[in-house]
Design an enzyme around this catalytic site. Structure first.
Site, PDB file in Angstrom:
ATOM      1  N   LYS A 206      47.037 -26.823 -74.646  1.00 37.75           N
ATOM      2  CA  LYS A 206      47.652 -26.402 -73.401  1.00 37.75           C
ATOM      3  C   LYS A 206      48.898 -25.574 -73.681  1.00 37.75           C
ATOM      4  O   LYS A 206      49.506 -25.666 -74.760  1.00 37.75           O
ATOM      5  CB  LYS A 206      48.048 -27.628 -72.563  1.00 37.75           C
ATOM      6  CG  LYS A 206      46.901 -28.491 -72.089  1.00 37.75           C
ATOM      7  CD  LYS A 206      47.426 -29.694 -71.323  1.00 37.75           C
ATOM      8  CE  LYS A 206      46.310 -30.598 -70.839  1.00 37.75           C
ATOM      9  NZ  LYS A 206      45.512 -29.992 -69.768  1.00 37.75           N
ATOM     10  N   ARG A 280      36.383 -36.763 -69.411  1.00 34.83           N
ATOM     11  CA  ARG A 280      34.994 -37.131 -69.158  1.00 34.83           C
ATOM     12  C   ARG A 280      34.352 -37.779 -70.397  1.00 34.83           C
ATOM     13  O   ARG A 280      33.441 -38.594 -70.271  1.00 34.83           O
ATOM     14  CB  ARG A 280      34.198 -35.895 -68.706  1.00 34.83           C
ATOM     15  CG  ARG A 280      34.094 -34.793 -69.740  1.00 34.83           C
ATOM     16  CD  ARG A 280      33.782 -33.441 -69.125  1.00 34.83           C
ATOM     17  NE  ARG A 280      34.948 -32.879 -68.435  1.00 34.83           N
ATOM     18  CZ  ARG A 280      34.946 -31.686 -67.829  1.00 34.83           C
ATOM     19  NH1 ARG A 280      33.845 -30.932 -67.830  1.00 34.83           N
ATOM     20  NH2 ARG A 280      36.029 -31.246 -67.231  1.00 34.83           N
TER      21      ARG A 280
END
Length: 428
Positions: A206, A280
């Site tokens: 990020k 996930r």
């Protein structure tokens, strides 16, 4: 201001021309008055804004006065009259025990999410949650942690893969609330929380500004833990298990890489095309666990996708399910609990929206943000691991869990939005 300020609700129009009509609370000799109208949804929003206004004025203690404060109006005010560290004090107009318990639970959820990453990491999160639930129901709680390389032995490859680059080991926490104390009692529900206590994005790193708030990436774990706390306080008498999938998504020479393939306990294979689509991967282990204990109801919560925030903003949480009856019941419950929840698309074919030539599926699409429909595609990935083709399963993408700066409704940081709806769903 150190003295307690009285706060009133009134349906009468203000005559005080010194105050703008848009001002949530008007200050007078008796204290603050919130003038409301006929639309209760608008009233609750205005009351919450009034709470923020009084907090911004430096007021730290209030007394809610008069007969027009029902429980939902008081709760709306409580959400607004909350600074980041939850130091403000409220003297309730009615229902004091219930409201204080709710406020204390919300404060605990927010505290967990707001803690800095040097204090909140997989083992400390597991310890804080275990201690809290044991204190709430000491005779009905048992706790098990699967830590570090034990995850490999137990087949929890998603959690281990995401967390193996950190010096702080990943873990799966299982808290069993079993009020009957019958070890053979059916598991009525499993709550699964994404517990990524810090998310660097891994090798799909990020930006600095995008990483700053990533202590909040365990918001799903805090939310479902708070939901269980609240449900127990409200008299939950069913066996419910809480599963927190905890890891730090960091980078070193052992970190998972783009192109790696994970083989899960059910032998499904997943190609990694984005190491920042890690939530996930850990939730998949929790869903497989829920199937192993034959849970009738499965609820997961996660700060899973930026795409959900793009779709619903930060006032709502997003709901996904292929169980239409259950989804509609949950939307009704959310409306009753005065928590904004919006259902986004999910169909069985969403399972195939992240194809891979090398594995059964990829964990995303190799595009920024996962491409169009990113929130639904993430939910479709989870659907692959949900038992019974998704019957009895709800996925909350909690877009409203955290605000990087204060706004007209919330202080900076965590909101705890969603814990009431999940608790009420357990209690139905």
């Amino acid at each position: 201001m150190s003295s307690t300020v009285s706060v009133f609700v009134s349906t009468k129009k203000t005559e005080q021309s010194a105050w703008k009509a848009s001002t949530p609370a008007v200050m007078g000799e008796q204290g603050a008055t919130i003038f409301i109208g006929d639309n209760e949804a608008d009233n609750l929003r205005k009351i919450q804004k009034a709470g923020r206004q009084l907090d911004n004025l430096g007021i730290n203690a209030v007394k809610l006065m008069g007969d027009d404060w029902d429980i939902e109006r008081q709760w709306a005010f409580s959400n607004g009259f909350t600074d980041t560290l939850t130091k403000n004090q409220i003297e309730w107009a009615s229902d004091a025990e219930t409201l204080q318990q709710m406020r204390d639970t919300a404060a605990w959820v927010r505290k967990l999410i707001n803690l800095p990453p040097n204090e909140i990491y997989p083992e400390s999160l597991a310890q804080m949650v275990s201690e809290k639930l044991t204190a709430v129901a000491p005779d009905a709680i048992s706790v098990r942690s699967i830590v570090g390389d034990e995850l490999i032995k137990d087949g929890r490859m998603g959690i281990h893969t995401v967390g193996r680059a950190s010096e702080r080991p990943p873990l799966m926490l299982v808290v069993d609330y079993n009020p009957s104390k019958n070890k053979d009692a059916e598991v009525e529900a499993v709550l699964i929380g994404k517990g990524i206590t810090f998310d660097s994005g891994g090798y799909s790193i990020k930006s600095s500004e995008g990483m700053l708030a990533m202590k909040c990436d365990m918001g799903g774990a805090a939310t479902v833990a708070g939901a269980l706390v609240h449900a127990i306080h409200q008299g939950l008498n069913k066996r419910v298990q809480l599963v927190l999938c905890c890891a730090e998504n960091l980078i070193d020479g052992s970190a998972y890489k783009l192109g790696d393939i994970i083989t899960y306990k059910d032998q499904q294979t997943v190609e990694i095309v984005n190491t920042d689509a890690e939530g996930r991967l850990v939730l998949a282990d929790g869903l497989l666990y829920a199937g192993e204990v034959n849970a009738k109801l499965i609820i997961d919560a996660a700060t899973l996708t930026g795409a959900a925030q793009v779709a619903v903003g930060t006032d709502y949480n997003a709901l996904f399910s292929v169980d239409d009856k259950l989804a509609q019941e949950t939307l009704t419950i959310a409306e009753q609990q005065r928590e904004l929840l919006w259902r986004l698309p999910l169909n069985q074919w969403h399972k195939d929206n992240c194809p891979s030539a090398f594995a059964d599926t990829a964990n995303s699409r190799p595009q920024k943000g996962g491409g169009s429909g990113g929130a639904s595609n993430a939910a479709g990935f989870l659907l692959r691991f949900a038992p019974n083709n998704g019957a009895g399963w709800l996925h909350f993408d909690i877009a409203g869990a955290y605000h990087g700066s204060a706004n007209g409704l919330w202080p900076t940081g965590a909101t705890a939005l969603g814990f009431r709806t999940i608790a009420a769903t357990l209690l139905k």
